[in-house]
Each structure stands twice: as C-alpha cells, then as structure tokens.
Scaffold this active site. Structure first.
Site, mmCIF file in Angstrom:
data_model
loop_
_atom_site.group_PDB
_atom_site.id
_atom_site.type_symbol
_atom_site.label_atom_id
_atom_site.label_comp_id
_atom_site.label_asym_id
_atom_site.label_seq_id
_atom_site.Cartn_x
_atom_site.Cartn_y
_atom_site.Cartn_z
ATOM 1 N N HIS A 4 -9.386 9.637 16.260
ATOM 2 C CA HIS A 4 -8.129 9.390 15.265
ATOM 3 C C HIS A 4 -7.640 10.960 14.761
ATOM 4 C CE1 HIS A 4 -11.107 6.513 14.507
ATOM 5 N NE2 HIS A 4 -10.200 5.641 14.849
ATOM 6 N N GLY A 20 -0.019 7.995 1.819
ATOM 7 C CA GLY A 20 0.200 6.871 2.778
ATOM 8 C C GLY A 20 0.826 7.332 3.985
ATOM 9 N N ARG A 24 5.845 12.153 4.198
ATOM 10 C CA ARG A 24 5.555 12.701 3.002
ATOM 11 C C ARG A 24 4.259 13.574 3.012
ATOM 12 N NH1 ARG A 24 4.968 8.135 -0.876
ATOM 13 N NH2 ARG A 24 7.158 8.100 -0.273
ATOM 14 N N GLY A 89 0.346 8.366 -4.001
ATOM 15 C CA GLY A 89 0.948 7.272 -3.392
ATOM 16 C C GLY A 89 1.709 6.648 -4.208
ATOM 17 N N THR A 90 2.400 5.532 -3.834
ATOM 18 C CA THR A 90 3.134 4.569 -4.750
ATOM 19 C C THR A 90 2.707 3.187 -5.160
ATOM 20 O OG1 THR A 90 4.310 3.637 -2.947
ATOM 21 C CG2 THR A 90 5.397 5.557 -3.845
ATOM 22 N N MET A 181 -2.893 -0.072 -1.909
ATOM 23 C CA MET A 181 -3.777 -0.862 -1.052
ATOM 24 C C MET A 181 -4.550 0.009 -0.275
ATOM 25 S SD MET A 181 -0.540 -2.575 1.114
ATOM 26 C CE MET A 181 -1.817 -3.955 1.868
ATOM 27 N N GLU A 182 -5.310 1.174 -1.152
ATOM 28 C CA GLU A 182 -6.063 2.094 -0.627
ATOM 29 C C GLU A 182 -7.279 2.610 -1.746
ATOM 30 O OE1 GLU A 182 -2.484 2.746 -0.455
ATOM 31 O OE2 GLU A 182 -2.300 2.284 1.604
ATOM 32 N N ASP A 205 8.132 -0.055 -7.657
ATOM 33 C CA ASP A 205 8.401 -1.453 -7.756
ATOM 34 C C ASP A 205 7.931 -2.298 -8.803
ATOM 35 O OD1 ASP A 205 7.172 -1.171 -5.138
ATOM 36 O OD2 ASP A 205 6.911 -3.398 -5.672
HETATM 37 N N1 HPA Z 1 1.797 -3.727 -3.226
HETATM 38 C C1 HPA Z 1 2.900 -4.212 -3.888
HETATM 39 N N2 HPA Z 1 3.914 -3.416 -4.125
HETATM 40 C C2 HPA Z 1 3.940 -1.945 -3.974
HETATM 41 C C3 HPA Z 1 2.659 -1.658 -3.531
HETATM 42 C C4 HPA Z 1 1.708 -2.486 -3.066
HETATM 43 O O1 HPA Z 1 0.642 -2.168 -2.684
HETATM 44 N N3 HPA Z 1 2.901 -0.319 -3.381
HETATM 45 C C5 HPA Z 1 4.160 -0.029 -3.773
HETATM 46 N N4 HPA Z 1 4.563 -1.212 -4.210
#
Ligand code: HPA
Length: 236
Positions: A4, A20, A24, A89-90, A181-182, A205
């Site tokens: 990888h 992620g 970025r 991340g976000t 998610m990480e 969000d």
């Molecule tokens: N889940 C839901 N909404 C999100 C996420 C996520 O992992 N990351 C940024 N917005």
C-alpha cells in the site's frame, strides 16, 4: 515498501499527521510545510514529508474508515518508524453544544468495530488519546481562543445509519460528543505498538440540527486545525 505504500525506509518523519482525504494531505503539505516531497502515491492515498518550523514532519492520508486507516497506521508505525500520529479529520456532531466549525479532541473513542471488539474478548478495551499530546493541544487551542471540546468520540464503521441519530444508541446520552470513522483504530494500534496518538476533528455536520459547514467556513476551520496540529507536532 509495502503493498500500500511505495515509500522507502526513512521516507517518513517520526511525527505524521493523518487526514482521511488524500487531497487534504496534499494541501497541508503544500500550504504549511517546507521542502515537502511526495513519498507515497499508491492508490492515490498520498503521503508527503517535509519540515514545519524546522522540524521533520509527514502527512499521510488514511482513506475513510478503520479498515483503511489501520493499514496505513500499522505500516507507518511498524515499517516506517512513526512514533507520534495525529489524526486531523472531520466529524459529525452528536451533541448540541458542539457547533459546526468547533474542534473536538477525542480524549477517548468508542467503536462498533469488530476489529477492536474481537481482539479483547471478554473485555471491552477503552481506546484513549496520549495524555501529553492531548494536554498540549488543548492548551494551545485555548491560548488561540479556538472553540474546543475535549471528550469522548465514537469511531463508527457505519456512515449511513438506516435510522439516523438512533443508530448511535445510548452514546449521545453518555456524553459522546461526535462521530468519526477512524479514531478508535488509531488509539488501539498506538496502544498496541507503544506510540503516541491523538485525534482532532473539525465538526462539519451536526446530526442533531442538520446544520452543515459552508465551503468558506470549512477552509478557515481547516487552517486553524492544521496549524494547531502542526504546532503540537513541532513542539512535543
Ligand atoms: N459520521 C457522520 N457524519 C460525519 C462523519 C462521520 O463519520 N464525519 C463527518 N461527518
């Protein structure tokens, strides 16, 4: 080299930022780092090494989700000698106190990932941030008067929960601030291999109010997060 990652031993700094999104990673390298050179392009999961304030630093994209992130993180630690890993991340907001654009520092990370649950049976492992990194980043964010929340996060294997907020069960009522998610995989691998890790996320969000970040707000918030993470990387 790995399946990888085409980088050679010595191509990464000991400190690696982990967004992620590959673009970025490129943006962080080109905007904030000096002498940045691309060290990985396999699957377009870009990685760069350069310097920041005179200190060597790398940035490597992880892709989305714990399965993908775990591959890059495992290899960075075990094949490339990474010792400090900072996810930038976000996240989605699970608490109305957390406003769009706010930073969330994951002091700990819950997860529904089988990768982690199955490794500790009959226990449930508590993945936690490195305290020194957490303290340094929280102090720095406070000095900069950034809107910051330190607390529990959930690293979820599901982005599209069929029943929306209900998919997160009792977590929001137990103080879990946000979802990415990480982060649980990052903390678990850091614990396994004895290295330091921290996740900082910009809330993009809100899953309660459905408010989303504007493109312009996203840009300024990401600048704040990237410089905060790089300054911690350079000083700790
Ligand atoms: N889940 C839901 N909404 C999100 C996420 C996520 O992992 N990351 C940024 N917005």
């Amino acid at each position: 080299m790995t399946p990888h990652n085409e980088a050679k031993a010595g191509d990464y700094a000991e400190t690696v930022l982990l967004p992620g999104d590959p673009l970025r990673a490129k943006w962080i390298a080109e905007t904030f780092m000096a002498d940045a050179r691309q060290v990985n392009g396999v699957r377009n999961c870009l990685g760069f090494t350069g310097t920041y304030k005179g200190r060597p630093v790398s940035v490597q994209a992880t892709g989305m989700g714990q399965a993908s992130a775990s591959i890059y993180i495992h290899e960075l630690i075990n094949m490339y000698g990474a010792r400090t890993l900072i996810r930038v991340g976000t996240c989605g907001g699970l608490n109305a106190r957390v406003k769009v654009g706010d930073l969330v520092l994951a002091q700990a990370a819950c997860t529904n990932s089988g990768m982690i649950r199955d490794a500790f049976v009959p226990y449930s492992f508590a993945p936690i941030a490195d305290f020194g990194l957490l303290r340094a980043m929280a102090d720095k964010a406070e000095t900069r008067k950034l809107r910051l929340h330190v607390g529990n996060m959930v690293a979820d294997d599901i982005f599209y929960h069929p029943n929306g907020l209900d998919g997160y069960g009792a977590l929001p009522a137990h103080g879990v601030l946000a979802v990415d998610m990480e982060s649980a995989a990052l903390y678990t691998l850091a614990a396994r291999f004895g290295v330091r890790a921290l996740t900082v996320c910009t809330m993009s969000d809100c899953l309660i109010t459905h408010e989303e970040m504007s493109a312009q707000h996203r840009q300024t918030a990401l600048v704040d997060m990237a410089t905060l993470a790089l300054d911690v990387a350079a000083e700790t």
